[in-house]
Motif scaffolding. Sequence first.
Motif, PDB file in Angstrom:
ATOM      1  N   MET A  98       0.847  -1.170   0.000  1.00  0.00           N
ATOM      2  CA  MET A  98       0.000   0.000   0.000  1.00  0.00           C
ATOM      3  C   MET A  98       0.892   1.233   0.000  1.00  0.00           C
ATOM      4  N   SER A  99       0.520   2.208  -0.818  1.00  0.00           N
ATOM      5  CA  SER A  99       1.272   3.453  -0.860  1.00  0.00           C
ATOM      6  C   SER A  99       0.302   4.628  -0.850  1.00  0.00           C
ATOM      7  N   LEU A 100       0.763   5.730  -0.297  1.00  0.00           N
ATOM      8  CA  LEU A 100      -0.006   6.972  -0.259  1.00  0.00           C
ATOM      9  C   LEU A 100       0.649   7.980  -1.180  1.00  0.00           C
ATOM     10  N   ARG A 101      -0.193   8.809  -1.802  1.00  0.00           N
ATOM     11  CA  ARG A 101       0.323   9.903  -2.631  1.00  0.00           C
ATOM     12  C   ARG A 101      -0.728  10.996  -2.683  1.00  0.00           C
ATOM     13  N   PRO A 102      -0.316  12.226  -2.990  1.00  0.00           N
ATOM     14  CA  PRO A 102      -1.304  13.291  -3.162  1.00  0.00           C
ATOM     15  C   PRO A 102      -2.240  12.967  -4.325  1.00  0.00           C
ATOM     16  N   ALA A 103      -3.502  13.291  -4.147  1.00  0.00           N
ATOM     17  CA  ALA A 103      -4.495  13.054  -5.196  1.00  0.00           C
ATOM     18  C   ALA A 103      -4.464  14.193  -6.211  1.00  0.00           C
ATOM     19  N   SER A 104      -5.007  13.907  -7.385  1.00  0.00           N
ATOM     20  CA  SER A 104      -5.178  14.928  -8.414  1.00  0.00           C
ATOM     21  C   SER A 104      -6.552  14.749  -9.055  1.00  0.00           C
ATOM     22  N   LEU A 113      -3.396  13.389   6.505  1.00  0.00           N
ATOM     23  CA  LEU A 113      -4.133  14.661   6.543  1.00  0.00           C
ATOM     24  C   LEU A 113      -3.640  15.546   7.682  1.00  0.00           C
ATOM     25  N   LEU A 114      -3.460  14.955   8.851  1.00  0.00           N
ATOM     26  CA  LEU A 114      -3.014  15.736  10.006  1.00  0.00           C
ATOM     27  C   LEU A 114      -1.600  16.262   9.797  1.00  0.00           C
ATOM     28  N   ASP A 115      -0.748  15.482   9.166  1.00  0.00           N
ATOM     29  CA  ASP A 115       0.604  15.954   8.849  1.00  0.00           C
ATOM     30  C   ASP A 115       0.558  17.133   7.890  1.00  0.00           C
ATOM     31  N   GLU A 116      -0.334  17.062   6.903  1.00  0.00           N
ATOM     32  CA  GLU A 116      -0.481  18.181   5.959  1.00  0.00           C
ATOM     33  C   GLU A 116      -1.004  19.417   6.671  1.00  0.00           C
ATOM     34  N   LEU A 146      -5.276   1.117   7.341  1.00  0.00           N
ATOM     35  CA  LEU A 146      -5.164   2.051   6.222  1.00  0.00           C
ATOM     36  C   LEU A 146      -5.872   3.374   6.516  1.00  0.00           C
ATOM     37  N   GLY A 147      -7.031   3.303   7.154  1.00  0.00           N
ATOM     38  CA  GLY A 147      -7.750   4.533   7.508  1.00  0.00           C
ATOM     39  C   GLY A 147      -6.909   5.426   8.402  1.00  0.00           C
ATOM     40  N   ARG A 148      -6.241   4.821   9.364  1.00  0.00           N
ATOM     41  CA  ARG A 148      -5.370   5.594  10.259  1.00  0.00           C
ATOM     42  C   ARG A 148      -4.214   6.220   9.485  1.00  0.00           C
ATOM     43  N   ALA A 149      -3.616   5.480   8.571  1.00  0.00           N
ATOM     44  CA  ALA A 149      -2.491   6.004   7.783  1.00  0.00           C
ATOM     45  C   ALA A 149      -2.929   7.202   6.934  1.00  0.00           C
TER      46      ALA A 149
END
Length: 155
Positions: free
Chosen positions: A1-7, A91-94, A83-86
């Motif tokens: 699983m990876s996270l990235r900014p959405a577009s 969001l909180l980091d941003e 995954l929900g927590r991640a």
Amino acid sequence: MSLRPASVDDLGAIMVLERAAFGGDAWSDDVMRADLASPHTWYVVAEEDGRLVGYAGLRAPAGSKDADVQTIALDEGVRGRGLGRAIFRALLDEAARRGVSEVFLDVRADNAPAQSLYASEGFEAIGRRPNYYPGEGVDAIVMRLRLAAREGGAA
């Protein structure tokens, strides 16, 4: 699983999750497209095996000291794995990167798992919006996080 900014290019996959998670309360394509494109918002997506399986959005206008969690949704098949927590922590980091001091959100009064997640990240219930979810008569619980408290070890 990876996270990235959405577009905006993620709109189609996001809307599949949006409709599955929120049914009749789902945002329209136009509203979501505008939110994804706004300079006042930041969205993150989670991918697994090349497939979008979650997303979340934060509204934090430049210069504002408060932000709102717009939405968070996961594919049903990936729930219960952290995954929900991640996504939520992204969001909180941003919000912290944007200099926000307080983050607010509304959560369904009948969504105990989400309330538990938010409380475990330092959010506190500060109010209630009666009959907030149309047609269902479900209240919304308003929650707030003071980011300085989270950074000081509340999480």
